[in-house]
Design a protein around this motif. Structure first.
Motif, short mmCIF file in Angstrom:
data_model
loop_
_atom_site.label_atom_id
_atom_site.label_comp_id
_atom_site.label_asym_id
_atom_site.label_seq_id
_atom_site.Cartn_x
_atom_site.Cartn_y
_atom_site.Cartn_z
N VAL A 102 0.83 -1.20 0.00
CA VAL A 102 0.00 0.00 0.00
C VAL A 102 0.87 1.26 0.00
O VAL A 102 0.61 2.21 -0.72
CB VAL A 102 -0.97 -0.01 1.20
CG1 VAL A 102 -1.71 1.31 1.30
CG2 VAL A 102 -1.95 -1.15 1.04
N TYR A 106 1.51 1.58 -4.01
CA TYR A 106 0.40 2.49 -4.27
C TYR A 106 0.63 3.87 -3.67
O TYR A 106 -0.25 4.72 -3.71
CB TYR A 106 -0.92 1.89 -3.77
CG TYR A 106 -1.35 0.77 -4.68
CD1 TYR A 106 -2.01 1.05 -5.88
CD2 TYR A 106 -1.03 -0.55 -4.41
CE1 TYR A 106 -2.38 0.05 -6.75
CE2 TYR A 106 -1.38 -1.56 -5.28
CZ TYR A 106 -2.05 -1.26 -6.44
OH TYR A 106 -2.40 -2.24 -7.30
N LYS A 107 1.84 4.08 -3.10
CA LYS A 107 2.28 5.40 -2.67
C LYS A 107 1.27 6.07 -1.72
O LYS A 107 1.03 7.27 -1.80
CB LYS A 107 2.54 6.29 -3.88
CG LYS A 107 3.54 5.63 -4.82
CD LYS A 107 3.91 6.51 -5.96
CE LYS A 107 4.86 5.90 -6.95
NZ LYS A 107 5.39 4.56 -6.76
N ALA A 108 0.71 5.27 -0.84
CA ALA A 108 -0.25 5.83 0.11
C ALA A 108 0.50 6.63 1.17
O ALA A 108 1.71 6.50 1.33
CB ALA A 108 -1.01 4.70 0.79
N ASP A 109 -0.23 7.47 1.88
CA ASP A 109 0.32 8.11 3.06
C ASP A 109 0.66 7.00 4.05
O ASP A 109 -0.20 6.22 4.46
CB ASP A 109 -0.73 9.06 3.66
CG ASP A 109 -0.19 9.81 4.86
OD1 ASP A 109 0.54 9.20 5.64
OD2 ASP A 109 -0.50 11.00 4.99
N ILE A 112 -1.28 6.81 7.35
CA ILE A 112 -2.66 6.36 7.24
C ILE A 112 -2.71 4.86 6.99
O ILE A 112 -3.51 4.13 7.58
CB ILE A 112 -3.39 7.13 6.12
CG1 ILE A 112 -3.45 8.61 6.49
CG2 ILE A 112 -4.78 6.59 5.93
CD1 ILE A 112 -4.12 9.46 5.47
N SER A 113 -1.81 4.39 6.12
CA SER A 113 -1.77 2.96 5.86
C SER A 113 -1.49 2.19 7.15
O SER A 113 -2.13 1.17 7.44
CB SER A 113 -0.70 2.68 4.80
OG SER A 113 -0.27 1.36 4.88
N ALA A 116 -4.48 2.14 9.38
CA ALA A 116 -5.47 1.18 8.91
C ALA A 116 -5.14 -0.21 9.44
O ALA A 116 -6.03 -0.95 9.88
CB ALA A 116 -5.52 1.18 7.39
N LEU A 119 -6.07 -0.39 12.99
CA LEU A 119 -7.52 -0.53 13.16
C LEU A 119 -7.94 -1.96 12.87
O LEU A 119 -8.80 -2.54 13.54
CB LEU A 119 -8.26 0.42 12.22
CG LEU A 119 -8.18 1.91 12.53
CD1 LEU A 119 -8.85 2.72 11.44
CD2 LEU A 119 -8.82 2.22 13.87
N LEU B 551 -11.84 9.96 6.17
CA LEU B 551 -11.26 9.53 4.89
C LEU B 551 -12.34 9.19 3.89
O LEU B 551 -12.28 9.56 2.72
CB LEU B 551 -10.35 8.33 5.11
CG LEU B 551 -8.99 8.64 5.72
CD1 LEU B 551 -8.27 7.36 6.07
CD2 LEU B 551 -8.15 9.45 4.75
N VAL B 596 -10.22 2.39 5.29
CA VAL B 596 -9.10 3.32 5.47
C VAL B 596 -7.90 2.87 4.64
O VAL B 596 -7.28 3.65 3.92
CB VAL B 596 -8.71 3.41 6.96
CG1 VAL B 596 -7.44 4.23 7.13
CG2 VAL B 596 -9.82 4.03 7.77
N LEU B 597 -7.61 1.57 4.71
CA LEU B 597 -6.45 1.04 3.98
C LEU B 597 -6.61 1.25 2.47
O LEU B 597 -5.70 1.70 1.79
CB LEU B 597 -6.30 -0.45 4.29
CG LEU B 597 -5.03 -1.12 3.81
CD1 LEU B 597 -3.85 -0.61 4.60
CD2 LEU B 597 -5.11 -2.63 3.96
N ALA B 600 -6.41 4.85 1.44
CA ALA B 600 -5.01 5.28 1.47
C ALA B 600 -4.31 4.84 0.20
O ALA B 600 -3.45 5.54 -0.34
CB ALA B 600 -4.31 4.70 2.69
N ALA B 601 -4.69 3.67 -0.31
CA ALA B 601 -4.08 3.17 -1.54
C ALA B 601 -4.80 3.70 -2.77
O ALA B 601 -4.60 3.19 -3.88
CB ALA B 601 -4.09 1.65 -1.54
N PHE B 604 -6.82 1.44 -5.20
CA PHE B 604 -6.07 0.63 -6.18
C PHE B 604 -6.41 1.05 -7.61
O PHE B 604 -6.31 0.25 -8.53
CB PHE B 604 -6.32 -0.87 -5.98
CG PHE B 604 -5.91 -1.35 -4.63
CD1 PHE B 604 -4.58 -1.37 -4.26
CD2 PHE B 604 -6.87 -1.75 -3.71
CE1 PHE B 604 -4.20 -1.79 -2.99
CE2 PHE B 604 -6.49 -2.17 -2.44
CZ PHE B 604 -5.16 -2.19 -2.08
#
Lengths: 311, 626
Positions: A102, A106-109, A112-113, A116, A119, B551, B596-597, B600-601, B604
């Motif tokens: 991720v 997918y260059k997510a923050d 936040i990843s 997640a 959580l 989010l 959230v995951l 964030a991605a 996809f």
């Protein structure tokens, strides 16, 4: 309990032992986190990885020993806890891989990843526990915990042994140099022919492995079952120890010893009337904040931390 | 649209159509159903007496297969506009046929029930019947074809990119649901009737998964479900706004649980101990209410603001990252919380004893009751209903709230020429006026159903609505908000423009904390935890839920409101899920984490959806991007 009783062997020896035990979880996690952060990926998911590791170890050990216990209650099978530890590491690696996909692919923050995953670690265990044990808060107590060598779980020795090993790997091997270069200046590393993505993937997965190990230590080393939220913020404290320890194995050792001591103090004072337990429980967290405020200015993070690499 | 993707979707559609239960004719308690599939009936219940006549289902199956085939072939048509027309036609036809099928199914069910009732049955044999996954996929596929049609036309992709604020959350939600379905599939067994083969097994599993989501979204179908969802959504709105506020200013506030806790403690101190203090005993009720209710609400906000400002200050002064500090402060707040209400006497160092007046006597850790004057009334009270001695909720539906709303909107719309600040003040004044005028109008006498009245939706929801409006106004209509957003987007540029990042960081964390703290008004002053007290069961986890809410709502006011409502629905449905299927409500928590995951991605999705610069290029149709 009077104030004087705090300076007797009856109090200090267990305090020291508890310090080493509570340091172990933090140390394993923080050393793992060091790989990830040195490669430029913030890993706030350490907390969740500990929980998944703890869950895996406890549930798998319990399931593996069940047939033996059916024949002979109290049967000790030496390999069960070790296989459980291995499985916890595998699951930790898998969670690390998710975080890596991720946040790297997918260059997510990255924060936040990681949140997640934390959580997820708060919700998924109860579903798994409900499936196996009809209970959403704890797993069944097991017999085959990790053994103790000279009063300590083998993982305690491993954790402290890992400090010089990580130091060597990080600062004396080509791979360590590449890892650090990827975290400092990925473009430059890329130009030199280092595969930034692969290095980061490896580092994040490695941090998952070590955090999973720390989780296994909690559930089948310290306790003999998985309890919901059993990591109680230790993943976050490990992250703070990483900052306080300036992303260096020796520094991390010192920082985790400090936090481990705070936690051990909380545990040892818990039963007495020196301080109300609710106050004591807040100690490690308050110390973490104070330390962060006091030392963060002098601690320089890897330059490329938190930034996804754009090829 | 890529031809391969279209073909794959069509195959998936046909597969699901073939394997899923098309409808459920009868559903017993515990989830066992009588499944109507394309290849026959699967009776998991085992005691079905009468079945609806769905012999016509075969013709429709042939239609859907033909539809999918034509759709796949149409991708090879050379002319762009012809393709678009074909897909529009197919999609519209599909929706119409779905509607026809749905009508025929319900008609068949009613025929059976009417016949049984006419024959003297005490209750209809078919109950809780519904369409199922097989039918849902047909309408989804039709909508998909309509979308494909739009994508064939010029500007189609740019349209997608422009709507990425909706598409990314929606796709993430969908993916999370698929993953949640997989977990349910793995963790929940089904009991098959004698001699059930693989097809039966698949249908039963697919039915289980479908029923899970039918239960989760079930509250949308009843009035009391809506109110219950709003009730659960109320604290989520606050915490969602808190997290969103932080995000907009470039801060990640994971401290909402702690801020909520401190807000709850502060509002307890004011609402219980100040309002009950003996030197205010002589105040008339109305005056006491006018003083203590606003004061308690402000105390909640102030407590949260304090707890948010500390990590903000630590970041501004020492550069300590707010994420770790807010997390630490969650644990510290939890300790303070227990310290306050778990016991009244503490011994330090074996010598000194501290006495405190906060814990209510008894085993349970809880505070004293909030004074009448500081309680937020229930919505049913606000609408003019009271419970009489027999327990029935009677009264006249008051015009106060509707009129206040109408007056507010009317003033806002009509006074478009005023400056915004004055316009809002005028609207607010009109609202208050409307409220009082409405109070004098004769209401509509009616009795509430016990189910509806039992939902303890309280006035905190109104505060939440105002908080949404405040967020919109402050963040997008004031200079402070503009500067906050500038700091969030480009701190260096903002600083160069004369904005003090340190001040803005503290301010943003304080306001964010205040929003989270306001959630305590729902729990303590509004009786959100069953009693008008602070209790150990204070669900501080809603602070973490706020992350998912923010989010999913993409940090926009309306988005936060809607996603809070969505989670309210899911959590309400989760109760039924536990009751009917024995699947823990934690499933919803897992869905939140996955959402959230996936968000964030970027769901996809391709990069031009998520990256604003690539998106802008895609919108302009720059070559080589798509």
């Amino acid at each position: 309990m009077s104030l004087e009783s705090l300076f007797t062997a009856a109090f200090l020896v267990p305090l020291l032992q508890t310090t080493l035990r509570s340091t172990t979880t933090l140390l394993l996690t923080a050393l793992g986190g060091m790989f990830s952060e040195r490669s430029g990926v913030v890993n706030i998911a350490l907390e969740g990885m500990i929980i998944f590791g703890a869950l895996t170890a406890a549930v798998s050990a319990q399931l593996m020993e069940a047939p033996y216990l059916a024949e002979n209650p109290g049967a000790r099978v030496w390999w069960i806890p070790w296989v459980a530890v291995l499985l916890a590491m595998v699951v930790g690696a898998f969670i690390g891989w998710i975080h890596a996909v991720v946040s790297i692919k997918y260059k997510a923050d990255q924060i936040i990843s990681g949140t997640a995953i934390n959580l997820l670690a708060a919700g998924l265990p109860s579903l798994v526990l409900a499936y196996f044990y009809d209970n959403t808060t704890a797993s069944k107590e097991l017999v085959n915990r990790l053994p103790e060598w000279l009063g300590f779980s083998p993982l305690v020795y491993l954790a402290f042994a890992l400090v010089p090993i990580t130091w060597y790997v990080m600062f004396k091997t080509p791979w360590g140099l590449r890892l650090r270069s990827v975290g400092e200046h990925p473009e430059a590393a890329d130009t030199m022919g280092i595969n930034v993505f692969r290095t980061r993937y490896t580092a994040v997965i490695l941090s998952g492995v070590l955090a999973g190990l720390a989780g296994a230590f909690l559930s089948i080393g310290v306790l003999n079952q998985f309890v919901r939220n059993m990591s109680a913020g230790q993943g976050f404290i490990a992250l703070a120890a990483l900052i306080f320890g300036k992303w260096h194995p020796i520094g991390v050792l010192g920082a985790t010893l400090l936090f481990g001591f705070a936690k051990a103090l909380a545990i040892q004072l818990g039963g007495g009337d020196i301080m109300p337990p609710t106050v004591i429980e807040a100690f490690p967290f308050i110390i973490t904040m104070l330390v962060l405020a006091g030392f963060v200015g002098t601690s320089r993070p890897p330059k490329a931390i938190g930034k996804p690499y754009e090829k | 649209m890529n031809r391969v993707w279209l073909a794959l979707t069509s195959v998936l559609f046909l597969l699901l159509l073939a394997l899923s239960p098309w409808a459920v004719a009868l559903r017993a308690f515990g989830g066992k159903g009588v499944l109507v599939t394309l290849w026959g009936t699967v009776d998991l219940y085992g005691r079905a007496k009468a079945l609806p006549d769905v012999s016509w289902l075969g013709y429709f199956t042939a239609f859907w297969v033909a539809l999918a085939l034509i759709a796949a072939v149409a991708a090879f048509l050379p002319e762009m506009r012809t393709r678009a027309r074909v897909y529009y036609a197919l999609g519209l036809l599909g929706v119409a046929v779905f509607a026809l099928e749905a009508y025929l199914f319900y008609h068949a069910v009613w025929t059976v029930n009417d016949a049984a009732m006419a024959a003297g049955a005490r209750r209809p044999p078919l109950k809780r019947y519904s369409l199922s996954l097989g039918a849902y996929v047909t309408v989804l596929y039709s909508l998909f074809l309509l979308a494909v049609g739009r994508l064939q036309l010029p500007g189609g992709r740019a349209l997608l990119v422009r709507w990425r604020g909706v598409i990314v959350p929606a796709v993430s939600m969908l993916l999370a649901m698929v993953a949640g379905a997989a977990v349910v599939w793995l963790l929940k067994d089904v009991k098959l009737p004698e001699g059930g083969g693989t097809l039966t097994y698949l249908a039963a599993k697919l039915d289980l998964v479908t029923y899970t989501f039918q239960l989760l979204f079930g509250p949308l179908l009843t009035a009391s479900g809506w109110f219950q969802s709003l009730l659960i959504a109320t604290p989520l709105i606050f915490t969602g706004l808190a997290v969103a506020f932080g995000f907009k200013a470039g801060l990640f506030n994971i401290g909402a649980p702690g801020q909520l806790t401190i807000g709850a403690i502060m509002t307890m101190l004011v609402g219980v101990h100040l309002a009950n203090a003996h030197w205010f005993a002589g105040l008339p009720d109305g005056v006491a209410r006018a003083i203590f209710l606003p004061l308690s609400i402000l105390a909640a906000a102030a407590g949260g603001a304090l707890w948010g400002a500390i990590p903000g200050w630590l970041k501004a002064r020492f550069g300590a990252h707010e994420v770790i500090n807010t997390i630490m402060m969650n644990y510290i707040a939890a300790s303070i919380f227990l310290f306050m209400i778990a016991a009244n006497e503490y011994t330090f160092f074996g010598k000194w004893t501290l006495h405190m007046p906060f814990k209510f006597p008894g085993y349970e850790a809880r505070s004293y009751e909030v004074a009448e004057s500081a309680r937020i009334p229930l919505m049913v009270n606000l609408f003019g209903f009271q419970q009489d001695t027999s327990g029935a909720w009677t009264g006249a539906l008051s015009w106060s709230l509707p009129l206040a709303l109408v007056a507010m909107v009317a003033a806002y719309v009509l006074l478009a020429r005023l400056e915004l600040g004055k316009r809002l003040l005028a609207a607010l004044g009109a609202g208050v006026l409307g409220y009082f005028v409405g109070g004098f109008l004769p209401g509509i006498p009616m009795e509430l159903s016990p189910k509806l009245a039992s939902v303890r939706l309280n006035g905190a929801f109104v505060i939440a609505a105002f908080a949404v409006a405040f967020y919109n106004y402050y963040m997008w209509r004031t200079r402070d908000g503009y500067e906050l957003r500038a700091v969030g987007l480009a701190p260096k540029a903002a600083e160069y423009g004369g904005v003090s990042i340190a001040k803005k960081t503290i301010l943003a964390m304080a306001i964010s904390g205040a929003l989270a703290g306001l959630a305590a008004t729902h729990y303590v002053l509004g009786g959100g935890i069953d009693e008008y007290r602070l209790k150990q069961s204070l669900p501080t986890n809603v602070g973490f839920d706020g992350i998912a809410v923010a989010l999913l709502g993409q940090n926009t006011p309306i988005g936060v409101f809607l996603s809070a409502l969505l989670f309210g629905v899911l959590l309400t449905g989760g109760l039924q899920l536990d009751l009917q299927l024995g699947i823990s409500r934690e499933l919803v928590m897992m869905l939140q984490a996955l959402i959230v995951l996936f968000i964030a991605a970027g769901g996809f999705l391709p990069r031009y959806f998520t990256d604003p610069i690539l998106a802008a290029q895609a919108e302009e149709g720059v070559q080589g991007v798509i």
